[in-house]
Design a protein around this motif. Structure first.
Motif, PDB file in Angstrom:
ATOM      1  N   LEU A   4       0.802  -1.160  -0.112  1.00 40.89           N
ATOM      2  CA  LEU A   4      -0.119   0.140   0.075  1.00 40.89           C
ATOM      3  C   LEU A   4       0.905   1.314  -0.099  1.00 40.89           C
ATOM      4  O   LEU A   4       1.940   1.395   0.370  1.00 40.89           O
ATOM      5  CB  LEU A   4      -0.756  -0.035   1.223  1.00 40.89           C
ATOM      6  N   PRO A   5       0.351   2.393  -0.422  1.00 46.28           N
ATOM      7  CA  PRO A   5       1.143   3.532  -0.461  1.00 46.28           C
ATOM      8  C   PRO A   5       1.464   3.937   1.148  1.00 46.28           C
ATOM      9  O   PRO A   5       0.677   3.767   1.873  1.00 46.28           O
ATOM     10  CB  PRO A   5       0.288   4.725  -0.960  1.00 46.28           C
ATOM     11  N   LEU A   6       2.564   4.636   1.157  1.00 42.91           N
ATOM     12  CA  LEU A   6       3.037   5.302   2.319  1.00 42.91           C
ATOM     13  C   LEU A   6       2.180   6.742   2.849  1.00 42.91           C
ATOM     14  O   LEU A   6       2.247   7.442   1.733  1.00 42.91           O
ATOM     15  CB  LEU A   6       4.398   5.387   2.588  1.00 42.91           C
ATOM     16  N   HIS A   7       1.900   6.935   3.913  1.00 40.49           N
ATOM     17  CA  HIS A   7       1.417   8.067   4.251  1.00 40.49           C
ATOM     18  C   HIS A   7       2.728   8.971   4.849  1.00 40.49           C
ATOM     19  O   HIS A   7       3.757   8.309   4.756  1.00 40.49           O
ATOM     20  CB  HIS A   7       0.807   8.222   5.551  1.00 40.49           C
ATOM     21  N   PRO A   8       2.588  10.319   4.193  1.00 35.41           N
ATOM     22  CA  PRO A   8       3.836  11.076   4.386  1.00 35.41           C
ATOM     23  C   PRO A   8       4.528  11.008   5.479  1.00 35.41           C
ATOM     24  O   PRO A   8       5.875  11.213   5.758  1.00 35.41           O
ATOM     25  CB  PRO A   8       3.162  12.516   4.043  1.00 35.41           C
ATOM     26  N   SER A   9       3.773  10.793   6.725  1.00 35.40           N
ATOM     27  CA  SER A   9       4.697  10.750   8.009  1.00 35.40           C
ATOM     28  C   SER A   9       5.207   9.368   8.095  1.00 35.40           C
ATOM     29  O   SER A   9       6.227   9.280   8.836  1.00 35.40           O
ATOM     30  CB  SER A   9       3.396  10.819   9.188  1.00 35.40           C
TER      31      SER A   9
END
Length: 291
Positions: A4-9
């Motif tokens: 899954l894509p990473l959240h910016p944090s």
């Protein structure tokens, strides 16, 4: 599945290097849910973890929780999965943390305006291990008070067909649902009856706290059965008819819940179904509620 894509944090926490050197330091510095989770776990250091392995494991944990992004708390769960460091324990701690946050929001609620002189609403908790007659008593009381009764087993039974229950979330989810259901009724100035095992002191305290913050009166009733043979026959011979939930439980389950019972030190009513009829027990509870 693909990662899954990473959240910016989360991306900021692990960087772009092939090896994540100290995940915990980065996560703790970012604050938020993951930092609170680490405070509960109190680990010394995460050690070095391959970035690709961590992202894949964190993606699985994120998907397991129904999210579409990998967040810092999922990285902590992913680390536990990759390293074999008690992932089930970490998952449960995250659920307990979310339950604590939910409780704080319910305690922040305020009563809605009521007519002058209106009686404060009452929350009555009927607690006890299976076979003590608590559900029978709770339903009779609800009819007498003309109040809703929230049963933990009925609520959980509704969630089973959707696959929403897991080992790590069943208890926090069940208790939070009971608090949420009760809070809204109390906020509206209405009485509520809660039917739950209530063996954990924390649930009893949370229901009392929300009730009092919403201007209500809390009444705790501990249901017991001093005749173990009577209690066992009740448990093994009943058919509760709750959609999605068990017809009954094993006697071994009853004994396990008994062993988990946390002392109830605050003033409360005790009703023994081995020596009292359902009618006399109801009258005792009605009198306590009226007082």
């Amino acid at each position: 599945m693909d990662d899954l894509p990473l959240h910016p944090s989360a991306e900021a926490a692990i960087g772009t290097d092939e090896v994540v050197r100290d995940l915990f330091a980065a996560v703790a510095g970012a604050g938020g849910t993951a930092a609170e989770l680490l405070d509960r776990l109190a680990p010394a250091s995460s050690g070095a973890v391959a970035r690709a392995d961590l992202v894949t494991a964190a993606s699985l944990e994120s998907d397991r929780l129904g999210d579409v992004l990998v967040r810092p708390e999922h990285l902590v769960l992913g680390w536990a999965r990759v390293t074999g460091s008690g992932p089930a324990h970490v998952r449960e701690e995250l659920q307990l943390l979310m339950a604590d946050r939910a409780q704080a929001r319910y305690e922040a609620l305020r009563p809605l305006p009521r007519d002058d002189g209106a009686r404060p609403p009452r929350a009555v908790l009927l607690a006890g291990v299976p076979g003590t007659g608590k559900s029978t008593l709770a339903e009779a009381l609800a009819r007498r008070l003309r109040a809703p009764v929230f049963s933990v087993d009925w609520q959980l039974g509704a969630l089973v067909p959707f696959g929403a229950l897991r080992l790590d979330n069943t208890m926090p989810l069940a208790e939070t649902n009971l608090v949420a259901s009760s809070a809204r009724q109390l906020q509206l100035g209405l009485d509520v009856v809660v039917d739950a095992t209530g063996h954990r002191r924390q649930l009893r305290d949370r229901l009392r706290s929300v009730t009092e913050r919403l201007g209500g009166a809390f009444v705790g009733v501990e249901c017991v059965c001093s005749d173990e043979e009577v209690q066992r026959r009740r448990v093994e011979g009943r058919e509760r008819g709750i959609p999605g939930w068990h017809a009954t439980v094993s006697w071994e389950h009853v004994l396990r819940v008994k062993s988990l019972w946390e002392s109830w030190d605050e003033p409360h009513l005790v009703v023994d179904s081995a020596v009292e009829t359902p009618g006399s027990a109801l009258l005792k509870v009605v009198e306590a509620v009226g007082a």
